[in-house]
Design a protein around this motif. Structure first.
Motif, PDB file in Angstrom:
ATOM      1  N   ALA A   1       0.820  -1.216   0.000  1.00 49.15           N
ATOM      2  CA  ALA A   1       0.000   0.000   0.000  1.00 49.15           C
ATOM      3  C   ALA A   1       0.855   1.268   0.000  1.00 49.15           C
ATOM      4  O   ALA A   1       1.908   1.302   0.631  1.00 49.15           O
ATOM      5  CB  ALA A   1      -0.911  -0.006   1.227  1.00 49.15           C
ATOM      6  N   VAL A   2       0.367   2.305  -0.704  1.00 45.55           N
ATOM      7  CA  VAL A   2       1.068   3.594  -0.688  1.00 45.55           C
ATOM      8  C   VAL A   2       0.489   4.520   0.381  1.00 45.55           C
ATOM      9  O   VAL A   2       1.119   5.494   0.780  1.00 45.55           O
ATOM     10  CB  VAL A   2       1.021   4.312  -2.055  1.00 45.55           C
ATOM     11  CG1 VAL A   2       1.663   3.453  -3.139  1.00 45.55           C
ATOM     12  CG2 VAL A   2      -0.415   4.685  -2.440  1.00 45.55           C
TER      13      VAL A   2
ATOM     14  N   LYS B   1      -5.407   4.901  15.121  1.00 45.43           N
ATOM     15  CA  LYS B   1      -4.167   5.510  14.636  1.00 45.43           C
ATOM     16  C   LYS B   1      -2.946   4.937  15.358  1.00 45.43           C
ATOM     17  O   LYS B   1      -1.907   4.666  14.743  1.00 45.43           O
ATOM     18  CB  LYS B   1      -4.263   7.024  14.844  1.00 45.43           C
ATOM     19  CG  LYS B   1      -2.979   7.823  14.691  1.00 45.43           C
ATOM     20  CD  LYS B   1      -2.478   7.832  13.261  1.00 45.43           C
ATOM     21  CE  LYS B   1      -1.440   8.934  13.037  1.00 45.43           C
ATOM     22  NZ  LYS B   1      -0.263   8.838  13.885  1.00 45.43           N
ATOM     23  N   ALA B   2      -3.080   4.716  16.668  1.00 47.34           N
ATOM     24  CA  ALA B   2      -1.944   4.176  17.428  1.00 47.34           C
ATOM     25  C   ALA B   2      -1.557   2.788  16.919  1.00 47.34           C
ATOM     26  O   ALA B   2      -0.377   2.421  16.913  1.00 47.34           O
ATOM     27  CB  ALA B   2      -2.296   4.102  18.915  1.00 47.34           C
ATOM     28  N   ILE B   3      -2.568   2.040  16.457  1.00 42.16           N
ATOM     29  CA  ILE B   3      -2.277   0.700  15.936  1.00 42.16           C
ATOM     30  C   ILE B   3      -1.601   0.793  14.565  1.00 42.16           C
ATOM     31  O   ILE B   3      -0.686   0.029  14.253  1.00 42.16           O
ATOM     32  CB  ILE B   3      -3.564  -0.145  15.910  1.00 42.16           C
ATOM     33  CG1 ILE B   3      -4.020  -0.365  17.364  1.00 42.16           C
ATOM     34  CG2 ILE B   3      -3.347  -1.473  15.215  1.00 42.16           C
ATOM     35  CD1 ILE B   3      -5.362  -1.007  17.532  1.00 42.16           C
ATOM     36  N   VAL B   4      -2.024   1.771  13.778  1.00 45.62           N
ATOM     37  CA  VAL B   4      -1.348   1.998  12.493  1.00 45.62           C
ATOM     38  C   VAL B   4       0.114   2.366  12.751  1.00 45.62           C
ATOM     39  O   VAL B   4       1.026   1.837  12.103  1.00 45.62           O
ATOM     40  CB  VAL B   4      -2.051   3.117  11.681  1.00 45.62           C
ATOM     41  CG1 VAL B   4      -1.266   3.452  10.429  1.00 45.62           C
ATOM     42  CG2 VAL B   4      -3.481   2.709  11.328  1.00 45.62           C
ATOM     43  N   ASP B   5       0.343   3.259  13.720  1.00 42.73           N
ATOM     44  CA  ASP B   5       1.725   3.644  14.055  1.00 42.73           C
ATOM     45  C   ASP B   5       2.546   2.421  14.435  1.00 42.73           C
ATOM     46  O   ASP B   5       3.686   2.253  13.996  1.00 42.73           O
ATOM     47  CB  ASP B   5       1.740   4.637  15.227  1.00 42.73           C
ATOM     48  CG  ASP B   5       1.176   6.001  14.827  1.00 42.73           C
ATOM     49  OD1 ASP B   5       1.027   6.253  13.616  1.00 42.73           O
ATOM     50  OD2 ASP B   5       0.876   6.810  15.739  1.00 42.73           O
ATOM     51  N   GLU B   6       1.930   1.577  15.255  1.00 47.52           N
ATOM     52  CA  GLU B   6       2.643   0.385  15.713  1.00 47.52           C
ATOM     53  C   GLU B   6       2.940  -0.550  14.531  1.00 47.52           C
ATOM     54  O   GLU B   6       4.056  -1.084  14.411  1.00 47.52           O
ATOM     55  CB  GLU B   6       1.770  -0.334  16.754  1.00 47.52           C
ATOM     56  CG  GLU B   6       2.506  -1.343  17.601  1.00 47.52           C
ATOM     57  CD  GLU B   6       1.545  -2.163  18.468  1.00 47.52           C
ATOM     58  OE1 GLU B   6       0.444  -1.657  18.804  1.00 47.52           O
ATOM     59  OE2 GLU B   6       1.893  -3.311  18.786  1.00 47.52           O
ATOM     60  N   ALA B   7       1.951  -0.692  13.665  1.00 46.56           N
ATOM     61  CA  ALA B   7       2.125  -1.578  12.499  1.00 46.56           C
ATOM     62  C   ALA B   7       3.268  -1.076  11.622  1.00 46.56           C
ATOM     63  O   ALA B   7       4.145  -1.841  11.215  1.00 46.56           O
ATOM     64  CB  ALA B   7       0.826  -1.645  11.706  1.00 46.56           C
ATOM     65  N   LEU B   8       3.247   0.230  11.337  1.00 41.89           N
ATOM     66  CA  LEU B   8       4.284   0.775  10.459  1.00 41.89           C
ATOM     67  C   LEU B   8       5.647   0.742  11.152  1.00 41.89           C
ATOM     68  O   LEU B   8       6.678   0.578  10.509  1.00 41.89           O
ATOM     69  CB  LEU B   8       3.922   2.199  10.017  1.00 41.89           C
ATOM     70  CG  LEU B   8       2.639   2.308   9.180  1.00 41.89           C
ATOM     71  CD1 LEU B   8       2.361   3.758   8.806  1.00 41.89           C
ATOM     72  CD2 LEU B   8       2.724   1.454   7.914  1.00 41.89           C
ATOM     73  N   GLY B   9       5.620   0.861  12.477  1.00 42.34           N
ATOM     74  CA  GLY B   9       6.858   0.825  13.258  1.00 42.34           C
ATOM     75  C   GLY B   9       7.536  -0.537  13.244  1.00 42.34           C
ATOM     76  O   GLY B   9       8.721  -0.655  13.558  1.00 42.34           O
ATOM     77  N   MET B  10       6.776  -1.567  12.863  1.00 42.57           N
ATOM     78  CA  MET B  10       7.365  -2.907  12.809  1.00 42.57           C
ATOM     79  C   MET B  10       8.283  -3.076  11.611  1.00 42.57           C
ATOM     80  O   MET B  10       8.979  -4.088  11.495  1.00 42.57           O
ATOM     81  CB  MET B  10       6.256  -3.960  12.735  1.00 42.57           C
ATOM     82  CG  MET B  10       5.463  -4.067  14.007  1.00 42.57           C
ATOM     83  SD  MET B  10       4.067  -5.175  13.758  1.00 42.57           S
ATOM     84  CE  MET B  10       3.455  -5.231  15.437  1.00 42.57           C
ATOM     85  N   GLY B  11       8.212  -2.116  10.689  1.00 40.98           N
ATOM     86  CA  GLY B  11       9.097  -2.173   9.535  1.00 40.98           C
ATOM     87  C   GLY B  11       8.497  -2.997   8.406  1.00 40.98           C
ATOM     88  O   GLY B  11       7.493  -3.691   8.578  1.00 40.98           O
ATOM     89  N   GLY B  12       9.125  -2.899   7.239  1.00 42.01           N
ATOM     90  CA  GLY B  12       8.681  -3.683   6.089  1.00 42.01           C
ATOM     91  C   GLY B  12       7.523  -3.061   5.340  1.00 42.01           C
ATOM     92  O   GLY B  12       6.948  -3.708   4.473  1.00 42.01           O
ATOM     93  N   CYS B  13       7.176  -1.827   5.684  1.00 40.04           N
ATOM     94  CA  CYS B  13       6.063  -1.168   4.991  1.00 40.04           C
ATOM     95  C   CYS B  13       6.556   0.097   4.291  1.00 40.04           C
ATOM     96  O   CYS B  13       5.925   1.153   4.369  1.00 40.04           O
ATOM     97  CB  CYS B  13       4.941  -0.812   5.964  1.00 40.04           C
ATOM     98  SG  CYS B  13       4.254  -2.198   6.851  1.00 40.04           S
ATOM     99  N   ASP B  14       7.692  -0.009   3.627  1.00 38.06           N
ATOM    100  CA  ASP B  14       8.312   1.180   3.043  1.00 38.06           C
ATOM    101  C   ASP B  14       7.498   1.798   1.917  1.00 38.06           C
ATOM    102  O   ASP B  14       7.750   2.946   1.536  1.00 38.06           O
ATOM    103  CB  ASP B  14       9.707   0.831   2.507  1.00 38.06           C
ATOM    104  CG  ASP B  14      10.584   0.265   3.608  1.00 38.06           C
ATOM    105  OD1 ASP B  14      10.292   0.568   4.795  1.00 38.06           O
ATOM    106  OD2 ASP B  14      11.520  -0.489   3.294  1.00 38.06           O
ATOM    107  N   THR B  15       6.556   1.045   1.386  1.00 34.97           N
ATOM    108  CA  THR B  15       5.748   1.591   0.299  1.00 34.97           C
ATOM    109  C   THR B  15       4.807   2.696   0.788  1.00 34.97           C
ATOM    110  O   THR B  15       4.357   3.517   0.005  1.00 34.97           O
ATOM    111  CB  THR B  15       4.873   0.477  -0.329  1.00 34.97           C
ATOM    112  OG1 THR B  15       4.229  -0.233   0.731  1.00 34.97           O
ATOM    113  CG2 THR B  15       5.728  -0.476  -1.164  1.00 34.97           C
TER     114      THR B  15
END
Ligand code: WTA
Length: 657
Positions: free
Chosen positions: A183-184, A202-216
């Motif tokens: 996803a972009v 939003k906090a869960i989105v932050d946590e998800a993106l913080g796990m890495g591997g979502c550079d897109t």
């Protein structure tokens, strides 16, 4: 229920219902089926012209040259959002209410078709400003809201492929989906309100993106729902700020019929969730058609599907089907049991709902609640506006059916028990209210044009009255196109070699009644559980458990019947420490439940957790799940256990509850 019992219990639609129906009487139903039999492509082409407005008409109907990757209407051009919004405004329904939104705390907002179109255009322009282009994937992690529906429609408008993730999924699950989809953009809200509580998104989105591997992911677009405190990152953008600058018109992106409208992740029997890819043209056709025929939808109806937009039911029967028909529908933010279990009935009364579509689990839990607190019983409410009831997501047991029929429908409203799946895009087997005599617990007959059948392992038809596996013999317009990024898995899962790749394998068992030919779904034939109408793979839950490496050595998950949730999750766990008992066992079980909630989401928490020194295994080391299933159900083990390496373990597990 036995098949002979079935035939005696037909609920025949009233003459008035039949007379006024779009598909009026069994003769009309049979004629449609015959039309499809005689000229399959001609039938679907006729409906595709009737139900979809094309920018450029299609000349080809079905392309099966690369089966099972079927294409429908491939040279036709359309826009799904145009069909759901502009078309209604152009046809004089601009001032008609499209959505009656009721918030968790009971505030009501009405949005007309013209307003919904403007909102969608502004959001679509905003997405374009953020650089989202045709073919890009956008993950939507939103509460039930007008904005959630608008986000889906806005993606459709610019040809972006959305992937809605249910707001109850954990950061880990969300990350896996964002990553798999590439996803972009992620669209979310600060928080959601459910049952009077603020829950983070939003906090869960932050946590998800913080796990890495979502550079897109370039941006996170945030809808302000509660105004609660959230962290703010450079990539974050407020939705209201983006919208403030946008025009209220937006030229739709005309896409070809096969353009992927959305991905929706669902559980399979093995491995990680799969991204079911849907088309634009064929999907829209059957979303629109089935909404109209299955619910016998009329212009004056008030339609309410209680599903969340995070599930396929919320896609087809909230975000697309009702809007494509210019209907007025309810979108509800809250939960059925808050402030009390009369909430659904109160809302039906208040909004004069005429068509009500919900899940058996909800009905069963509301039956229980009404028994516990008679004030929440539907008889306390005026439900006389109701005309049609629907059921979806799991088999409805005859007792719940009867209760729903009498107490909610006043013994007046047909119940459409709709069998379908994320993969099928729309109803496959269902009664039509003005035609099909009903039998509690049976989804009755295929939707006209759907070639459903019950076959044996070789693909040969089994006689009525005998169980087998449910297949669909011909491709249909709203079918899954592929599994995102994994075409091989698509082929293997749905068009297996057992049937020489000819038939779509649904993954359910079924039996047709000896007299009526009606279908009854007997449940999944694979390792997929259906808990409260939510699909979950046993393997997914097992891998979540064993990922708790500090505690867990081994785990096996099976289902057992549950009165309220349909099925319940049972986990058998071997710890890396001696087998706990008593209070310690309870404590560790709770820890493991919390762990699974964190890994997948609260819906995947095992109800039962049993600890053993080991699991029942064959001499070659294979876990014997059928034995675990018996233990989970509390049954005596009558199966052959001679191949079992460690028979004593059965006794231990049986007593460990
Ligand atoms: C089950 C939900 C019996 C079935 C729309 C199917 C049903 C799975 C029914 C799909 C029904 C759905 N009667 N079983 N009316 N409707 N199911 O993908 O096992 O979340 O394969 O789609 O739910 O679940 P999914």
């Amino acid at each position: 229920m036995s098949t002979s019992e079935q035939a005696n219990q037909l609920y025949v639609p009233s003459d008035a219902t039949v007379k006024a129906a779009h598909v009026s009487g069994m003769e009309a139903y049979r004629k449609l089926c015959e039309e499809a039999e005689a000229d399959y492509e001609g039938y679907w082409a006729r409906l595709a012209k009737e139900f979809v407005t094309w920018k450029q008409p299609f000349t080809k109907v079905l392309n099966d040259s690369n089966a099972p990757f079927f294409k429908w209407f491939e040279d036709g051009l359309l826009n799904v959002s145009y069909n759901c919004l502009d078309r209604n405004v152009e046809q004089g329904r601009g001032d008609k209410v499209a959505i009656i939104f009721e918030s968790d705390d009971g505030q009501v907002t009405r949005v007309t078709y013209r307003e919904l179109l403007e909102k969608t255009c502004r959001m679509a322009n905003g997405l374009r400003e953020l650089g989202v282009k045709k073919g890009d994937r956008v993950v939507i992690y939103m509460p039930m809201s007008v904005e959630g529906v608008v986000a889906m429609q806005a993606c459709a408008r610019i040809g972006a492929t959305h992937s809605v993730v249910f707001g109850g999924f954990s950061a880990q699950s969300l990350r896996d989906r964002i990553q798999d989809a590439g996803a972009v953009l992620v669209i979310t809200a600060d928080e959601q309100m459910r049952g009077g509580k603020q829950l983070p998104l939003k906090a869960i989105v932050d946590e998800a993106l913080g796990m890495g591997g979502c550079d897109t992911v370039r941006n996170v677009l945030v809808y302000r729902r509660t105004g609660g405190n959230i962290a703010w990152n450079a990539r974050d953008v407020w939705l209201h700020e983006v919208l403030a600058k946008q025009a209220t018109t937006c030229e739709p992106e005309w896409v070809d019929a096969e353009h992927p409208l959305f991905l929706l992740y669902t559980s399979g029997s093995t491995g990680k969730p799969k991204g079911v890819q849907h088309s634009s043209g064929g999907y829209l056709l059957q979303a629109a058609l089935s909404t109209k025929w299955t619910f016998d939808l009329k212009p004056e109806d008030v339609f309410w599907c209680t599903a969340d937009i995070g599930w396929v039911t919320g896609h087809t029967y909230i975000a697309y089907g009702p809007l494509a028909n210019g209907a007025t529908q309810i979108v509800f933010e809250g939960v059925p049991t808050w402030p009390d279990a009369g909430r659904f009935w109160k809302m039906i009364q208040q909004h004069k709902v005429t068509i009500f579509y919900t899940a058996p689990t909800a009905i069963r839990s509301l039956i229980k609640a009404a028994e516990a607190n008679p004030a929440t019983h539907p008889r306390n409410y005026d439900l006389s506006s109701l005309r049609i009831l629907g059921s979806v997501g799991e088999p409805i047991n005859p007792a719940a059916w009867e209760w729903y029929y009498r107490n909610v429908g006043g013994s007046r409203c047909p119940i459409v028990d709709t069998w379908w799946q994320t993969e099928t895009g729309a109803h496959m087997i269902t009664p039509l209210p003005g035609a099909t005599p009903l039998v509690p617990g049976s989804c009755t007959l295929p939707f006209p044009g759907i070639m459903a059948a019950v076959v044996d392992e070789t693909g040969a038809d089994v006689p009525n009255g005998q169980g087998g596996v449910l297949v669909i013999k011909k491709p249909w317009p709203s079918m899954i196109r592929t599994i995102w990024g994994d075409p091989e898995r698509f082929k293997k899962s749905y068009y297996p070699a057992d049937f020489q790749g000819r038939y779509y394998l649904a993954g359910d068992g079924a039996v047709r009644d000896a007299n009526t030919g009606y279908f009854t779904i007997t449940g999944r034939i694979d390792d997929v559980l259906n808990v409260s109408g939510h699909r979950m793979g046993t393997m997914e839950i097992e891998s979540a458990l064993v990922s708790c490496t500090e505690l867990v050595a081994e785990a096996a998950v099976v289902g057992r019947p549950d009165e309220t949730t349909g099925e319940a999750i049972c986990a058998f766990v071997v710890l890396k420490r001696p087998r706990p008992t008593g209070e310690e066992a309870k404590k560790i079980a709770d820890e493991l439940r919390a762990w699974v909630a964190k890994e997948i989401g609260p819906i995947a928490k095992p109800k039962d957790i049993r600890f053993g020194d080991n699991l029942p295994k064959t001499r070659s080391g294979k876990i014997m799940r059928r034995l675990l299933r018996s233990i989970a159900r509390g049954e005596q083990i009558t199966q052959d256990t001679s191949t079992l390496e460690n028979p004593a373990i059965l006794e231990q597990l049986a007593q460990s509850n």
